[in-house]
Design a protein around this motif. Structure first.
Motif, mmCIF file in Angstrom:
data_model
loop_
_atom_site.group_PDB
_atom_site.id
_atom_site.type_symbol
_atom_site.label_atom_id
_atom_site.label_comp_id
_atom_site.label_asym_id
_atom_site.label_seq_id
_atom_site.Cartn_x
_atom_site.Cartn_y
_atom_site.Cartn_z
ATOM 1 N N GLU A 105 -6.570 -158.393 30.783
ATOM 2 C CA GLU A 105 -7.313 -159.715 30.805
ATOM 3 C C GLU A 105 -7.429 -159.860 29.189
ATOM 4 O OE1 GLU A 105 -8.809 -163.338 31.532
ATOM 5 O OE2 GLU A 105 -7.982 -161.733 32.982
ATOM 6 N N ASN A 106 -7.817 -158.671 28.577
ATOM 7 C CA ASN A 106 -8.055 -158.960 26.993
ATOM 8 C C ASN A 106 -6.795 -159.558 26.271
ATOM 9 O OD1 ASN A 106 -9.872 -159.148 24.739
ATOM 10 N ND2 ASN A 106 -9.011 -157.056 24.415
ATOM 11 N N ALA A 107 -5.653 -158.979 26.904
ATOM 12 C CA ALA A 107 -4.423 -159.053 26.308
ATOM 13 C C ALA A 107 -3.844 -160.466 26.269
ATOM 14 C CB ALA A 107 -3.286 -158.194 26.713
ATOM 15 N N LYS A 108 -4.422 -161.300 27.331
ATOM 16 C CA LYS A 108 -4.109 -162.862 27.885
ATOM 17 C C LYS A 108 -4.202 -163.585 26.547
ATOM 18 C CE LYS A 108 -4.219 -162.358 32.768
ATOM 19 N NZ LYS A 108 -5.196 -162.585 33.861
ATOM 20 N N PRO A 109 -3.439 -164.521 26.336
ATOM 21 C CA PRO A 109 -3.966 -165.572 25.126
ATOM 22 C C PRO A 109 -5.141 -166.413 25.477
ATOM 23 C CG PRO A 109 -1.548 -165.695 25.665
ATOM 24 C CD PRO A 109 -2.333 -164.926 26.934
ATOM 25 N N ASP A 110 -4.996 -166.640 26.909
ATOM 26 C CA ASP A 110 -6.162 -167.521 27.599
ATOM 27 C C ASP A 110 -7.312 -166.656 28.417
ATOM 28 O OD1 ASP A 110 -4.845 -168.642 30.609
ATOM 29 O OD2 ASP A 110 -4.421 -166.830 29.510
ATOM 30 N N LYS A 111 -7.618 -165.512 27.670
ATOM 31 C CA LYS A 111 -8.557 -164.474 28.363
ATOM 32 C C LYS A 111 -9.957 -165.233 28.621
ATOM 33 C CE LYS A 111 -9.774 -162.755 23.844
ATOM 34 N NZ LYS A 111 -9.345 -161.538 22.932
ATOM 35 N N CYS A 112 -10.525 -164.573 29.813
ATOM 36 C CA CYS A 112 -11.776 -165.328 30.215
ATOM 37 C C CYS A 112 -12.668 -164.194 29.923
ATOM 38 C CB CYS A 112 -11.309 -165.325 31.764
ATOM 39 S SG CYS A 112 -13.069 -165.894 32.641
ATOM 40 N N PRO A 113 -13.813 -164.912 29.146
ATOM 41 C CA PRO A 113 -14.866 -164.006 28.691
ATOM 42 C C PRO A 113 -15.857 -163.538 29.822
ATOM 43 C CG PRO A 113 -14.812 -165.995 27.214
ATOM 44 C CD PRO A 113 -13.766 -166.120 28.472
ATOM 45 N N GLN A 114 -15.963 -164.319 30.527
ATOM 46 C CA GLN A 114 -16.718 -163.915 31.920
ATOM 47 C C GLN A 114 -16.078 -162.739 32.624
ATOM 48 O OE1 GLN A 114 -15.996 -167.370 31.316
ATOM 49 N NE2 GLN A 114 -18.285 -167.927 31.216
ATOM 50 N N LYS A 115 -14.878 -162.800 32.945
ATOM 51 C CA LYS A 115 -14.201 -161.731 33.675
ATOM 52 C C LYS A 115 -14.219 -160.496 32.828
ATOM 53 C CE LYS A 115 -10.430 -163.733 36.417
ATOM 54 N NZ LYS A 115 -8.974 -164.118 36.762
ATOM 55 N N LEU A 116 -13.927 -160.592 31.412
ATOM 56 C CA LEU A 116 -14.139 -159.277 30.691
ATOM 57 C C LEU A 116 -15.500 -158.736 30.648
ATOM 58 C CD1 LEU A 116 -12.437 -160.399 27.433
ATOM 59 C CD2 LEU A 116 -11.816 -158.703 29.017
ATOM 60 N N ASP A 117 -16.417 -159.689 30.562
ATOM 61 C CA ASP A 117 -17.943 -159.338 30.950
ATOM 62 C C ASP A 117 -18.140 -158.284 32.171
ATOM 63 O OD1 ASP A 117 -20.989 -160.449 30.681
ATOM 64 O OD2 ASP A 117 -20.361 -158.930 29.577
ATOM 65 N N GLU A 118 -17.747 -159.258 33.187
ATOM 66 C CA GLU A 118 -17.744 -158.482 34.562
ATOM 67 C C GLU A 118 -17.236 -157.299 34.746
ATOM 68 O OE1 GLU A 118 -16.679 -161.890 37.468
ATOM 69 O OE2 GLU A 118 -15.989 -160.180 38.873
ATOM 70 N N PHE A 119 -15.819 -157.033 34.125
ATOM 71 C CA PHE A 119 -15.140 -155.800 34.339
ATOM 72 C C PHE A 119 -16.143 -154.728 33.543
ATOM 73 C CE2 PHE A 119 -12.108 -157.935 36.414
ATOM 74 C CZ PHE A 119 -11.217 -158.500 35.934
ATOM 75 N N HIS A 120 -16.558 -155.115 32.320
ATOM 76 C CA HIS A 120 -17.220 -154.220 31.504
ATOM 77 C C HIS A 120 -18.648 -153.749 32.400
ATOM 78 C CE1 HIS A 120 -18.449 -152.576 27.538
ATOM 79 N NE2 HIS A 120 -19.629 -152.941 28.055
ATOM 80 N N GLN A 121 -19.139 -154.642 33.024
ATOM 81 C CA GLN A 121 -20.399 -154.212 33.770
ATOM 82 C C GLN A 121 -20.309 -153.521 34.915
ATOM 83 O OE1 GLN A 121 -23.195 -157.775 34.275
ATOM 84 N NE2 GLN A 121 -23.152 -158.300 32.273
ATOM 85 N N ALA A 122 -19.074 -153.884 35.409
ATOM 86 C CA ALA A 122 -18.730 -153.009 36.657
ATOM 87 C C ALA A 122 -18.482 -151.623 36.296
ATOM 88 C CB ALA A 122 -17.589 -153.599 37.557
ATOM 89 N N ALA A 123 -17.699 -151.252 35.121
ATOM 90 C CA ALA A 123 -17.553 -149.985 34.691
ATOM 91 C C ALA A 123 -18.733 -149.191 34.352
ATOM 92 C CB ALA A 123 -16.505 -150.079 33.559
ATOM 93 N N ASP A 124 -19.684 -149.953 33.602
ATOM 94 C CA ASP A 124 -20.963 -149.612 33.280
ATOM 95 C C ASP A 124 -21.764 -148.875 34.680
ATOM 96 O OD1 ASP A 124 -22.104 -150.925 30.138
ATOM 97 O OD2 ASP A 124 -21.100 -149.042 30.378
ATOM 98 N N ALA A 125 -21.791 -149.518 35.654
ATOM 99 C CA ALA A 125 -22.447 -149.478 36.752
ATOM 100 C C ALA A 125 -22.237 -148.163 37.495
ATOM 101 C CB ALA A 125 -22.495 -150.467 37.799
ATOM 102 N N LEU A 126 -20.610 -148.103 37.450
ATOM 103 C CA LEU A 126 -20.101 -146.728 37.690
ATOM 104 C C LEU A 126 -20.451 -145.597 37.158
ATOM 105 C CD1 LEU A 126 -16.395 -148.355 38.892
ATOM 106 C CD2 LEU A 126 -17.933 -147.222 40.377
ATOM 107 N N ARG A 127 -20.368 -145.683 35.821
ATOM 108 C CA ARG A 127 -20.771 -144.490 34.877
ATOM 109 C C ARG A 127 -22.293 -144.207 35.193
ATOM 110 N NH1 ARG A 127 -18.634 -147.730 30.904
ATOM 111 N NH2 ARG A 127 -16.346 -147.112 30.359
ATOM 112 N N LYS A 128 -23.240 -145.188 35.594
ATOM 113 C CA LYS A 128 -24.562 -144.896 35.773
ATOM 114 C C LYS A 128 -24.333 -144.142 36.989
ATOM 115 C CE LYS A 128 -29.042 -146.840 36.389
ATOM 116 N NZ LYS A 128 -29.290 -147.393 37.787
ATOM 117 N N GLU A 129 -23.560 -144.401 37.972
ATOM 118 C CA GLU A 129 -23.601 -143.796 39.367
ATOM 119 C C GLU A 129 -23.094 -142.276 39.102
ATOM 120 O OE1 GLU A 129 -22.426 -147.799 41.894
ATOM 121 O OE2 GLU A 129 -21.564 -145.813 42.439
#
Ligand SMILES: [Zn+2]
Length: 260
Positions: free
Chosen positions: A214-238
């Motif tokens: 997503e980050n490599a896309k010229p029209d990257k979506c900040p909401q998606k980036l944030d969503e992926f980031h938060q999902a990974a963080d939640a998994l790390r907590k688990e």
């Protein structure tokens, strides 16, 4: 033989005499214990001595056979008031009792007797070896500022209402511990936790790949980036929770290292 604390403390039973001042008994136990930890084996040969016993001892070498061992008549020794102890040393094999003030049995370049003297002095005892007239090398007394004249007149230092605690070494023996989870069962639980942890790891990696794409896309979506980031963080907590759980299982089963 190795001199164990259980063996040595039985030998100094005189410190358990209730006629001994409790502070004297407590401090003397500490000396015997500290010395034992250094490989010096102290025997308390005398503690409280009644006035009759003192008179018997005084008679020795005077009106009775034997060598003179004391200059104190009954009532004139701190032993008679439970305020003094006498020591000797066991040889490291435990076979002989010696009044040897020079030998370095524990081989630390210090005379053992003098090491013990220092332990007594550090706890408020006066040493008979410092007496000006009759040098009494095995003798230690705690006067609490009371002279023999005062004691003879019936004055006494106050006795704290404490229970004398015989020191005990702390022995950590893993074999003695009773684990609540059998090792075989713990290993199966740990394997399940490990599998779950790895599953989370795979999911985290997927989110990382998605984030990079997503980050490599010229029209990257900040909401998606944030969503992926938060999902990974939640998994790390688990993952952390799984790791804590695994630690609990290891402790309860005696397993130390990760993966047994
Ligand atoms: Zn003495």
């Amino acid at each position: 033989m190795t001199i164990t604390w259980d063996w040595l403390k039985q030998k100094s039973f005189r410190l358990n005499d209730p006629n001994l001042h409790p502070t004297v008994a407590q401090r003397a136990w500490e000396v015997v214990f500290e010395a034992w930890k250094r490989g010096i084996y102290v025997l308390i040969t005398q503690a409280y001595r009644s006035i009759a016993e003192q008179n018997e001892l005084y008679a020795q070498g005077r009106t009775k056979p034997g060598k003179i061992v004391t200059n104190a008549k009954g009532g004139t020794s701190y032993h008679n008031y439970g305020l003094a102890v006498d020591m000797a040393l066991y040889t490291p094999d435990g076979k002989s009792v010696v009044w040897d003030t020079d030998t370095d049995f524990n081989e630390n370049q210090k005379k053992d007797w003098m090491e013990v003297v220092a332990l007594f002095k550090a706890r408020g005892f006066k040493w008979g070896g410092d007496f000006k007239s009759f040098k009494d090398m095995p003798h230690f007394e705690m006067t609490f500022g009371f002279s023999i004249a005062q004691l003879k007149a019936g004055e006494r230092p106050s006795r704290p209402s404490m229970t004398v605690q015989v020191p005990e070494p702390i022995i950590i023996d893993k074999k003695e511990e009773k684990y609540t989870i059998p090792t075989a069962k713990a290993d199966r639980i740990l394997a399940i936790l490990q599998a779950q942890w790895q599953e989370k790891d795979g999911q985290i990696k997927q989110y990382q790949v998605m984030w990079q794409a997503e980050n490599a896309k010229p029209d990257k979506c900040p909401q998606k980036l944030d969503e992926f980031h938060q999902a990974a963080d939640a998994l790390r907590k688990e993952q952390r929770e799984l790791a804590e759980l695994a630690d609990e299982i290891r402790k309860a089963s005696g397993r130390k290292a990760v993966n047994g």
